[in-house]
Design a protein around this motif. Sequence first.
Motif, PDB file in Angstrom:
ATOM      1  N   ARG A 292       0.834  -1.193   0.000  1.00  0.00           N
ATOM      2  CA  ARG A 292       0.000   0.000   0.000  1.00  0.00           C
ATOM      3  C   ARG A 292       0.873   1.250   0.000  1.00  0.00           C
ATOM      4  O   ARG A 292       2.071   1.188   0.264  1.00  0.00           O
TER       5      ARG A 292
ATOM      6  N   LYS B 277      -3.709   8.476   5.043  1.00  0.00           N
ATOM      7  CA  LYS B 277      -4.580   7.441   4.487  1.00  0.00           C
ATOM      8  C   LYS B 277      -3.743   6.409   3.729  1.00  0.00           C
ATOM      9  O   LYS B 277      -2.629   6.682   3.281  1.00  0.00           O
ATOM     10  N   TYR B 278      -4.324   5.209   3.596  1.00  0.00           N
ATOM     11  CA  TYR B 278      -3.652   4.118   2.906  1.00  0.00           C
ATOM     12  C   TYR B 278      -4.350   3.835   1.576  1.00  0.00           C
ATOM     13  O   TYR B 278      -5.577   3.771   1.510  1.00  0.00           O
ATOM     14  N   TYR B 279      -3.523   3.667   0.546  1.00  0.00           N
ATOM     15  CA  TYR B 279      -4.018   3.337  -0.789  1.00  0.00           C
ATOM     16  C   TYR B 279      -3.434   2.000  -1.198  1.00  0.00           C
ATOM     17  O   TYR B 279      -2.207   1.808  -1.143  1.00  0.00           O
ATOM     18  N   SER B 280      -4.279   1.074  -1.610  1.00  0.00           N
ATOM     19  CA  SER B 280      -3.769  -0.212  -2.086  1.00  0.00           C
ATOM     20  C   SER B 280      -2.900   0.020  -3.310  1.00  0.00           C
ATOM     21  O   SER B 280      -3.147   0.905  -4.129  1.00  0.00           O
TER      22      SER B 280
ATOM     23  N   LYS C 297      -6.916   0.473  -6.112  1.00  0.00           N
ATOM     24  CA  LYS C 297      -8.300   0.038  -6.250  1.00  0.00           C
ATOM     25  C   LYS C 297      -9.139   1.296  -6.477  1.00  0.00           C
ATOM     26  O   LYS C 297      -9.077   2.239  -5.693  1.00  0.00           O
TER      27      LYS C 297
ATOM     28  N   GLU D 180     -11.630   2.646  -3.695  1.00  0.00           N
ATOM     29  CA  GLU D 180     -10.888   3.048  -2.509  1.00  0.00           C
ATOM     30  C   GLU D 180     -10.136   4.353  -2.757  1.00  0.00           C
ATOM     31  O   GLU D 180     -10.151   5.273  -1.927  1.00  0.00           O
TER      32      GLU D 180
ATOM     33  N   ASN E 207     -12.525   7.245  -2.868  1.00  0.00           N
ATOM     34  CA  ASN E 207     -13.009   7.575  -1.530  1.00  0.00           C
ATOM     35  C   ASN E 207     -11.943   8.330  -0.735  1.00  0.00           C
ATOM     36  O   ASN E 207     -12.247   9.312  -0.046  1.00  0.00           O
ATOM     37  N   ASN E 208     -10.675   7.878  -0.840  1.00  0.00           N
ATOM     38  CA  ASN E 208      -9.598   8.534  -0.101  1.00  0.00           C
ATOM     39  C   ASN E 208      -9.308   9.934  -0.628  1.00  0.00           C
ATOM     40  O   ASN E 208      -9.090  10.874   0.143  1.00  0.00           O
TER      41      ASN E 208
ATOM     42  N   SER F  23     -10.760  -3.639  -7.764  1.00  0.00           N
ATOM     43  CA  SER F  23     -11.905  -3.339  -6.910  1.00  0.00           C
ATOM     44  C   SER F  23     -12.903  -4.485  -6.919  1.00  0.00           C
ATOM     45  O   SER F  23     -13.601  -4.741  -5.945  1.00  0.00           O
TER      46      SER F  23
ATOM     47  N   PRO G  67      -9.996  -8.326  -5.552  1.00  0.00           N
ATOM     48  CA  PRO G  67      -8.948  -7.661  -4.772  1.00  0.00           C
ATOM     49  C   PRO G  67      -7.556  -8.242  -4.903  1.00  0.00           C
ATOM     50  O   PRO G  67      -6.580  -7.523  -4.831  1.00  0.00           O
TER      51      PRO G  67
END
Length: 508
Positions: free
Chosen positions: A90, A96-99, A103, A106, A109-110, A194, A197
Amino acid sequence: MADTQHSEVFVIGAGPAGLTASYLLTKAGVATTVVEADPHYVGGISRTATYKGFRFDIGGHLFFSKSKEVVDLWHELLPDDFIERPRMSRIYYDGKYYSYPLKAFEALNNLGVIESTMCVLSFAYKQAFPNERPETFHDWVANQFGERLFSIFFKTYTEKVWGMSCDEISADWAAQRIKGLDLWSAMANALRNSIKPLGLADGQKGPDGEVIKTLIGSFQYPRQGPGMMWDAAAAKTRAQGGTIHMGHTLTGLDYDADSGIWTATATTQEGESKVFTARHVISTAPIRELVTSITPTPECVEAAEALRYRDFITVALVVDKPDLFPDNWIYIHEPSVKVGRIQNFRSWSPEMVPDPNQSCLGLEYFCFEGDGLWTASDKKLIRLAKRELVKIGLVANEDIIDGCVVRQKKAYPVYDADYRDNVEEIRDELSTRYPGLHLIGRNGMHKYNNQDHAMMTAMLTVKNILAGKTLYDVWCVNEDAEYHEEGGSGEAEALKSVRMVPRRVGER
């Protein structure tokens, strides 16, 4: 002075390239001698360091290659000790964490709808008005992703790694390390991730169907770290009659053109001088060190001394809690901390951590030898790492119970604006004056490549030596450890194996 030791081939450095060469040469019955400056570890940056039973992978090594020859050699060297590991990583940015791979939902949203929209508009603008001659890392990445995503996901981390502005770094590095990936393929993979995963077990694919190495979903890994591979290669080299001298630093090289024989001098840790002779010298040493060791001094010495390197520190912290997070590593894009990446050694392999109730994290710091980080005491570095780990929020301070520091010199050749011209000048002189001198591997060729690439340069060099002529130009091995023979109808394929990169303004 000690007696002279003679062999057919003299190898400088017992890293992946050097040990691949020594193993294959001794397997073919060729007398081979290896000298390694480190007194304890083989493997170079691919070694596995240890501390109180904990094992550390210096930099993290994915065992993934598109070359069947390389994969087959891995399993020949280490037939029973590979495990299959999922790749999970990530990005940490702005709390914040992002894959990674991203994804889509996600990330949206972040970032938020407004910021995401601005990123897409920024990309669209660059598609309409690109840098026609991308000269720097900044130019190249902005063309592929837009300015806004460049600033979020590339700028801070890259500048931590290289210690200079993205406007100073050559576009070559971006073209090599992010080959085949642009915003469209990233978005396609983000949407796929997404929905699914874990991604694709055999690697994600770009628009042309090629596997994108930055997006692979799983990899093979030696159960006790990459050092297992190179310990095995060293043991098999010795078993096949080769000699490996640990704690021996090269101090001089002299070539006799009349006899075609090299004389090499190495110094032990105790200060004793050893003399070796050989018909061929294979060097994995940093080019700067190699050229300055040759007598008489080559004309390209100024070009060699201009080459730069980035050094590397791992601060390993023992945490009195199991299974902190599933990632192999987390990229730290947050500018408020110095750490660039955090490895979770248990996620590489459970056998890297001796106690199932504990974890071990490796905080990675990029530096230049001699700067403030490099010269800081181990205690100061451990305090810094603990403070930053707590600030990121991964661990509570009271759960960190021990730590140690591992330093790695010349971990990364620097791709600055002049490196290509300098390397070309060095190559031209050395190949003309010294036909028995072979440069291979990451530092030996000043190419920021992976261990499979380094191995392939060694494998082809061994074929050249065994054939007694140059069948393969190892400089045409590309970053995916692929090679196509030259000549006849294969000439176009050979050109494809050369890394095609945006050229500097004014280059032909």
